[in-house]
Motif scaffolding. Sequence first.
Motif, short mmCIF file in Angstrom:
data_model
loop_
_atom_site.label_atom_id
_atom_site.label_comp_id
_atom_site.label_asym_id
_atom_site.label_seq_id
_atom_site.Cartn_x
_atom_site.Cartn_y
_atom_site.Cartn_z
N HIS A 3 0.84 -1.20 0.00
CA HIS A 3 0.00 0.00 0.00
C HIS A 3 0.88 1.26 0.00
O HIS A 3 0.62 2.21 -0.75
CB HIS A 3 -0.93 -0.01 1.22
CG HIS A 3 -1.80 1.19 1.33
ND1 HIS A 3 -2.87 1.41 0.48
CD2 HIS A 3 -1.76 2.26 2.16
CE1 HIS A 3 -3.45 2.54 0.80
NE2 HIS A 3 -2.79 3.08 1.81
N LEU A 6 2.35 1.66 -3.44
CA LEU A 6 1.34 2.14 -4.38
C LEU A 6 1.07 3.63 -4.19
O LEU A 6 0.86 4.36 -5.17
CB LEU A 6 0.04 1.34 -4.24
CG LEU A 6 0.08 -0.09 -4.76
CD1 LEU A 6 -1.19 -0.84 -4.40
CD2 LEU A 6 0.32 -0.12 -6.27
N GLN A 7 1.09 4.10 -2.95
CA GLN A 7 0.91 5.53 -2.70
C GLN A 7 2.07 6.33 -3.30
O GLN A 7 1.86 7.38 -3.90
CB GLN A 7 0.81 5.80 -1.20
CG GLN A 7 -0.51 5.40 -0.60
CD GLN A 7 -0.55 5.65 0.89
OE1 GLN A 7 0.45 5.55 1.59
NE2 GLN A 7 -1.74 5.97 1.39
N ASP A 30 1.64 6.34 -7.03
CA ASP A 30 0.56 7.26 -7.38
C ASP A 30 1.05 8.70 -7.35
O ASP A 30 0.72 9.50 -8.22
CB ASP A 30 -0.62 7.07 -6.41
CG ASP A 30 -1.84 7.86 -6.82
OD1 ASP A 30 -2.20 7.80 -8.02
OD2 ASP A 30 -2.42 8.53 -5.95
N GLN A 31 1.88 9.00 -6.36
CA GLN A 31 2.43 10.35 -6.26
C GLN A 31 3.32 10.66 -7.47
O GLN A 31 3.21 11.73 -8.07
CB GLN A 31 3.24 10.47 -4.97
CG GLN A 31 3.78 11.86 -4.71
CD GLN A 31 4.56 11.93 -3.41
OE1 GLN A 31 4.71 10.94 -2.70
NE2 GLN A 31 5.06 13.10 -3.11
N LEU A 90 3.19 9.20 -10.41
CA LEU A 90 2.34 9.27 -11.60
C LEU A 90 1.59 10.60 -11.71
O LEU A 90 1.29 11.05 -12.82
CB LEU A 90 1.33 8.12 -11.60
CG LEU A 90 1.89 6.73 -11.89
CD1 LEU A 90 0.82 5.67 -11.68
CD2 LEU A 90 2.44 6.66 -13.31
N SER A 91 1.30 11.21 -10.60
CA SER A 91 0.54 12.47 -10.64
C SER A 91 1.42 13.69 -10.87
O SER A 91 0.90 14.79 -11.07
CB SER A 91 -0.26 12.64 -9.34
OG SER A 91 0.63 12.78 -8.26
N GLN A 119 3.31 6.80 -17.67
CA GLN A 119 2.14 6.67 -16.80
C GLN A 119 1.27 5.51 -17.26
O GLN A 119 0.86 4.67 -16.46
CB GLN A 119 1.32 7.96 -16.78
CG GLN A 119 1.98 9.10 -16.08
CD GLN A 119 1.13 10.36 -16.14
OE1 GLN A 119 0.16 10.46 -16.89
NE2 GLN A 119 1.52 11.35 -15.33
N VAL A 176 0.57 2.06 -15.10
CA VAL A 176 -0.80 1.75 -14.69
C VAL A 176 -1.21 0.39 -15.24
O VAL A 176 -1.81 -0.43 -14.53
CB VAL A 176 -1.78 2.86 -15.14
CG1 VAL A 176 -3.22 2.41 -14.98
CG2 VAL A 176 -1.52 4.13 -14.35
N THR A 193 -2.16 -2.85 -12.91
CA THR A 193 -3.45 -3.50 -13.08
C THR A 193 -3.27 -5.00 -13.30
O THR A 193 -3.97 -5.81 -12.69
CB THR A 193 -4.22 -2.88 -14.25
OG1 THR A 193 -4.35 -1.48 -14.01
CG2 THR A 193 -5.59 -3.51 -14.40
#
Length: 165
Positions: free
Chosen positions: A105, A108-109, A112-113, A115-116, A125, A129, A133
């Motif tokens: 987790h 993944l955070q 995500d950071q 990727l943003s 990106q 992703v 998946t």
Amino acid sequence: MAERPNYSAINLKKLRTDAGMSRSDLLRELKSRGVGVHMTTLRRLEEGQQQMKVEELIAICDVFEMTLDQFVHQPIDETTARLTEILRDLRQTRAGLSFQLSALHHELQRLDQVLSEPETPAASQSAIVKEMTELLDYDTPYRDRVEDLLHHFSEEPRDSGSGSR
């Protein structure tokens, strides 16, 4: 040398219930042998949440007329012993999985950071992703089965007095 299994908790409850004794009855028997045990302590001993003291072991073996070796190392009920062993292993596995899922987790955070962030190329990106998946989809059947098992075994057994669940 492999450690010998300890069946004292399983055996204590089985012997007590097979003898038709309530916990209060057993506490009186132990007290008559000079060993004072609190009701909560007895419950924790039967559930394997607390180790027995030497004087408790000796008094319990005296009450049920067993040797210490029989009481500790030989299961009264093989099926219950095996199920308890499996349950203990599942709980240990669950603890390990909880730690690993927490780490996942966190990763993944972080992902995500990244990727943003605006400077991350769209192609990167998209590829990341897609890979995430696929990884999560691959683990879904296993995760679902583990969650089912954890749910099933996380429920505390009820002492119905009838010996069945």
